[in-house]
Design an enzyme around this catalytic site. Structure first.
Site, PDB file in Angstrom:
ATOM      1  N   ASP A 432       0.506  -1.354   0.064  1.00  0.00           N
ATOM      2  CA  ASP A 432       0.027  -0.293  -0.184  1.00  0.00           C
ATOM      3  C   ASP A 432       1.156   1.415  -0.367  1.00  0.00           C
ATOM      4  O   ASP A 432       1.825   1.718   0.882  1.00  0.00           O
ATOM      5  CB  ASP A 432      -0.778   0.421   1.017  1.00  0.00           C
ATOM      6  CG  ASP A 432      -1.890   1.374   1.266  1.00  0.00           C
ATOM      7  OD1 ASP A 432      -2.940   0.790   0.282  1.00  0.00           O
ATOM      8  OD2 ASP A 432      -2.011   2.341   1.594  1.00  0.00           O
ATOM      9  N   GLU A 461       1.263  -0.444  -4.929  1.00  0.00           N
ATOM     10  CA  GLU A 461       0.199   0.344  -5.465  1.00  0.00           C
ATOM     11  C   GLU A 461       0.498   1.777  -5.565  1.00  0.00           C
ATOM     12  O   GLU A 461       0.322   2.553  -4.056  1.00  0.00           O
ATOM     13  CB  GLU A 461      -0.700  -0.114  -4.079  1.00  0.00           C
ATOM     14  CG  GLU A 461      -2.420   0.637  -4.603  1.00  0.00           C
ATOM     15  CD  GLU A 461      -2.683   1.582  -3.250  1.00  0.00           C
ATOM     16  OE1 GLU A 461      -3.837   2.112  -3.505  1.00  0.00           O
ATOM     17  OE2 GLU A 461      -1.571   2.026  -2.421  1.00  0.00           O
TER      18      GLU A 461
END
Lengths: 713, 713
Positions: A432, A461
């Site tokens: 993330d 990401e």
């Protein structure tokens, strides 16, 4: 400045230091070691400085930033390395590729082959995952140069007495220490025969060939490198050998907490395990779960991201950490480690990898906040610095201070978090927002984990600026999310795909195309209806060898944003439980299933190399193909308009495809199983988005023998 | 493999070693030294390993092969260096460019400016010719990041008490040792004011700006770099600062021996000196002579390259060396050193550089052959190896053996040959067939000569394979002949120019375009008549900032080959004297004169940067423009058909040129002085090759004030 003599001056020359390995040469056109021992002995006068080699190794490819980073290659494919070799005059160079896994001491080598335009290549089959090193040695190929010239002289009817004598001297200079007795006898015989030939009056190529083109003699010549001109590339270039899944993967993301069969009940790992069957049926091989850890209570966000919660609000899974634990704990409502292990073993049986979410941030309730306050930034008023993107505040999230005094303690702990899950069998991680943590942290962490487990891959990401995304890929992320999610028009798709496949990005950037994510419901899906969902997923699955969807929202065609102009889902699973009917009649699951099956069957779709666009006469129709080295070819034609039927002609590169202009070839649509006969380089297509907005054609040439059962191959 | 702790592991990090110079920092946005002293003191705990910097210097440009070779820049232009700087999160980086001439000890520096897309640039004016080194340092710009965030917070009406306190701590961390008393007072006052402001209840940007945006405070902030995150690029990148003539030059080649005014009499240096006036009138600034040394007698070639000579045959000037001497002697029929000096001084007065031909090879009569037989290859029969390209033999030429035992003696001698002519005032050398001599030899020789005289330039006559030509340019040749001579069709011209100007070649390959040479009468000139000569020289002079012609053959439109299919001139001057009427009525001299004048007047034509093609509707019409950074713009449109009138429309990038779609602008043809008013992005052209096959337009926008005398500027 005074004039410098040659010896005083630093001539920019690549080192000729031999490889450290002391093994002796064994190979013919390939082998296991560098002939280091012999090299020194060839210098005519050991005390004299020999001139710099006449051979230039101008570059090696693939090479990222001069070898600072490793190009990404894959264990199921041969590694091809390319070098530009040049020599002055009309002499030919000769080169060999050295390669070794970083864990191996000994180098192996194989001869480079002339590819034309001064480019030389060699291939090797990587034996294991991880980092390889390659480099190149080259020398003047005096024997081949002489042999080539001799042929021309003989053909021109010239007297080659002296030239044959020159050849004898050449062969005599071959390194006797490296020859065994059989080889020495062979060389001696050849020299005697040449000597006889040189006494003749006329010279015929046949008798010369009988001596010189003998494969046994050639094999000896191949393994010997002229020591006077032998030069080695100045660097060893790293290459990362990745597992196949890093290049070819079909991802499916879902929230385990929404996997319950009863509306309103918090889903569990056992529920999720049951859903894996369905996901497998659709043909996906990576299942990615948002964080499965305890969720903080302080500043918890309510449904639709409001700041106040109602009773029963479950919070965002990315607000990691509660009294039940942090990044190595499981959310109690999802189940126990026994349940999680059950899920993993179920996945393993189905051939699915479970991808964990790595979100290195804490809720205010995370145990770290109390146990390691030194890992967070303190503000002058004594409070802990929460996440911000001024003027926006994210008071439910505390970022780590990666530069804190105890940075080493923090970094080690975070590595241990990843290692914890690796030890439990997880091999795929979706990270993330990696771009909000130091680049060197990721480079270190990924190298650390992969030094033991090179089969572990990380997906970045990082929906951020191009140079940042590229750098993360160079630093070690095997895959990356991309801008595909927002590229809808033909020119946008062409420009972006060309950037990913026709620039150096192809060597290290592992693109993963997602039509949607829990964070992004792009406008195209909000306004395009079912056709848009079909278009976008067909593009994702055929443009990129890695793709994924966030489901069941995707196949159920969820299209409502929280408000107009927003890319957030209304009633997003990020903040609440949802209940999905996984067996919905109108689901796009059958299309996903078919796409994944086509991807498994068509090797060309399993890589982004061999990609190219084809011109069409209609801006709403995009056409492209992927090809393998074996000539397998998939042509995809997509109508980008979600509302109207579009038609036009597609222009095909028949010459490159080795199809005659007058030849009839078959295009076999993998979506509908329809077959068409095409001929010529322009062919008509017509696509109605309301039935099926695309063709995925396999191109088949007619079989040469009519007797064959399948007339096209 | 065991897990490694952070400290044990090699984190791939750029060195933070300070520059060696011990000078203290003086600059504001630029300065003379790196603040090395201060850097160490900022680390909180000197014994602790600080974390790797969060700032990444991803690349520096221009950079050739990771700094192995120098990009080519020019003394009349500012050097622009570009770096990609990234930091994780939303922090801003801050960077500075360090630069120094290699002869200077002290580094100078200047701040990098944000150009967008993570690219940062800085410029400096090079003070002298030769090699510069540049590198980049960067750090987190904590002050700017905080200031930027503060603005957003205040604008959102947030309470910024704590944020102001954070700012005070930031300013407090500025390095006090680097501040003088005035600066210390300023910083102290600012901190006190911020402290007062932080005690308020509401916060207005005006009062905060009054303190923080004070230029004096900003100047202090600019020169201080956060030591915790300060990082330096891992390499110093070399840049070669060239004389202007390396980039912008107009060459004229002629044979002095044909310069006599009486047919049949061998021309002399004095004859050639007289012709310089004419060449100057045509506007050329480099005059290149084929070799002017004694010519061998043994195996001398006759007229039209036959193997037997007739009485009076003068031989090829490239068969260098006779009883009168070798590479440092003058052909007696051309004159004495006094005559040669006269020629040089005449050239100097006219502003013309005399370019010498460097052909490192010998006729069998060259003094070296007797004095230094060790510099040549011996064949087993005792004869010296003559030049060959089997089966072709060039018995009039002995090549040097650059790998001979006395290679150092040979190399030194050849360097001395060049130095000999440099010492006599020659600054430009055209090197014959450099690709048949070792690359490292040239790299060494050119570096040697230029280490004392960086104003000397070398043109490589290497009509060979692309990688070889590129490598010679990287090795040190300022200019190179090109494939232009054979690029006639529109797509050929576009492809080649794009390769030269849109790839990394623009950074080091100094293209020089020749429509003809004594060796090459291309087919286009054999069949196209006068229009072809006009087309080809207009293309050469406007596509490339360096160009040249071999005259008077060119302007007299000599078109007859030795035989059909040959590119050799009939009755080539290479093997015989020719007599030219330098005042011929139908000569193209006026066109050459006009072209050279346009090139002098239009700065845009003096560089190949800022080059681009423009689409046309006719494949026979090519259109391109060159622009300067100041917006000077030359648009060239050429009809490539030598036989027929061609017409079509040219598409112009009005948006990039900042011209409105509805605006009327002037195009002023520099060849005919005609002016046209154009508007819109498509405009009609019609070109008749029999009158003038091209337009060379200067684009002028209408002046904004009608009162100005010249309505277009």
């Amino acid at each position: 400045m005074a004039h410098k003599s040659v010896t005083e001056t630093s001539i920019q020359q690549t080192r000729r230091a031999p490889f450290k390995s002391g093994d002796e040469a064994t190979g013919r056109t390939s082998g296991k070691a560098a002939p280091t021992e012999a090299r020194g002995k060839m210098a005519r006068n050991e005390s004299a400085l020999v001139p710099p080699s006449r051979v230039i190794i101008d570059r090696i490819r693939p090479e990222i930033d001069g070898g600072k980073f490793a190009a990404r290659l894959y264990i199921d494919q041969e590694v091809e390395v390319e070098a530009v070799l040049i020599v002055d005059g009309h002499d030919k160079p000769k080169g060999r590729l050295f390669y070794r896994h970083e864990d191996a001491k000994a180098w192996q080598w194989t001869l480079l082959k002339d590819k034309g335009n001064d480019i030389w290549t060699a291939r090797f089959k990587p034996e294991k995952l991880g980092r390889y090193l390659v480099t190149v040695e080259a020398a003047v190929d005096r024997f081949t140069t002489w042999r080539m010239d001799l042929k021309k002289r003989v053909a021109a009817g010239q007297n080659v007495q002296v030239d044959l004598q020159i050849g004898i001297l050449l062969i005599e200079s071959w390194i006797p220490e490296l020859l065994d007795d059989r080889e020495k006898r062979l060389v001696g015989a050849a020299m005697a025969q040449l000597n006889d030939l040189s006494k003749g009056e006329s010279f015929d190529e046949a008798s010369i060939s009988a001596v010189l083109d003998d494969p046994a003699l050639k094999a000896i010549g191949d393994k010997l490198f002229d020591q006077k001109s032998l030069v080695r590339f100045e660097r060893e270039i790293p290459l990362q050998i990745e597992p196949v899944i890093a290049r070819f993967s079909s991802w499916y993301e879902f929230f385990p907490r929404s996997a319950s069969n009863e509306p309103g009940r918090h889903g569990t790992f056992r529920d999720a395990a049951e859903k894996l069957e369905h996901v497998k049926e659709m043909g996906f091989d990576v299942v990615y779960f948002p964080p499965i850890h305890p969720i903080g209570v302080q500043f918890r966000k309510g449904k639709n991201n409001v700041l106040t919660t109602e009773a029963g609000d479950v919070g965002s899974p990315w607000a990691i950490g509660g009294k039940e634990g942090g990044h190595t704990a499981l959310h109690p409502d999802l189940g126990t480690f026994a349940d999680f292990n059950f899920l993993l073993s179920r996945a393993k049986k189905l051939g699915i990898e479970i991808a964990m979410d790595i979100a290195f941030q804490c809720s205010p309730d995370h145990p770290y906040v109390k146990e390691h306050p030194e890992w967070f930034k303190k503000r002058p008023d004594g409070t802990i610095q929460y996440a911000e993107n001024p003027p926006k505040k994210y008071q439910d999230i505390y970022p780590f201070d990666f530069e804190c005094a105890d940075w080493r303690g923090l970094w080690e702990e975070l590595k241990n978090v990843v290692q914890f899950w690796v030890d439990r069998g997880v091999r795929v991680f979706r990270v993330d927002n990696p771009h909000t943590k130091p680049f060197h942290f990721w480079e270190w962490l990924i190298n650390e984990i992969r030094s033991e487990r090179p089969d572990v891959i990380f997906l970045a990401e990082a929906f951020t600026r191009p140079h940042v995304m590229a750098y993360l890929a160079k630093s070690g992320f095997s895959q990356s999310y991309t801008y595909f999610t927002w590229r809808n028009l033909k020119w946008e798709i062409e420009q972006y795909m060309n950037e990913l496949t026709q620039t150096e990005l192809i060597d290290y950037f592992g693109a993963n195309f997602w039509p949607n994510t829990p964070d992004i419901l792009p406008e195209s899906l909000q306004i395009g209806g079912r056709p848009a969902f079909m278009q976008r997923v067909i593009l994702a699955a055929t443009l990129s060898s890695n793709y994924g969807v966030y489901g069941p929202a995707f196949e159920h065609m969820e299209w409502k944003p929280r408000h107009e102009g927003s890319e957030e889902y209304l009633d997003s699973e990020k903040y609440q439980l949802r209940h999905w009917d996984w067996k919905r009649e109108d689901s796009l699951a059958p299309l996903l299933q078919r796409l994944n099956q086509i991807r498994r069957e068509q090797t060309a779709l399993q890589s982004n190399r061999g990609f190219r666009f084809h011109p069409t006469t209609n801006d709403k129709i995009v056409a492209y193909s992927k090809s393998t080295e074996n000539g397998e070819r998939v042509l995809v034609v997509v109508n980008l308009d979600p509302h109207h039927k579009q038609s036009g002609t597609v222009e095909l590169p028949l010459i490159d495809w080795k199809i005659d202009e007058n030849e009839t070839f078959q295009v076999h649509d993998q979506l509908t199983d329809a077959r068409y006969f095409w001929s010529g380089w322009r062919n008509y297509v017509e696509l109605d988005p309301h039935s099926l907005p695309a063709h995925i054609f396999v191109i088949k040439r007619r079989a040469h023998a009519v007797s064959e059962f399948d007339y096209f191959h």
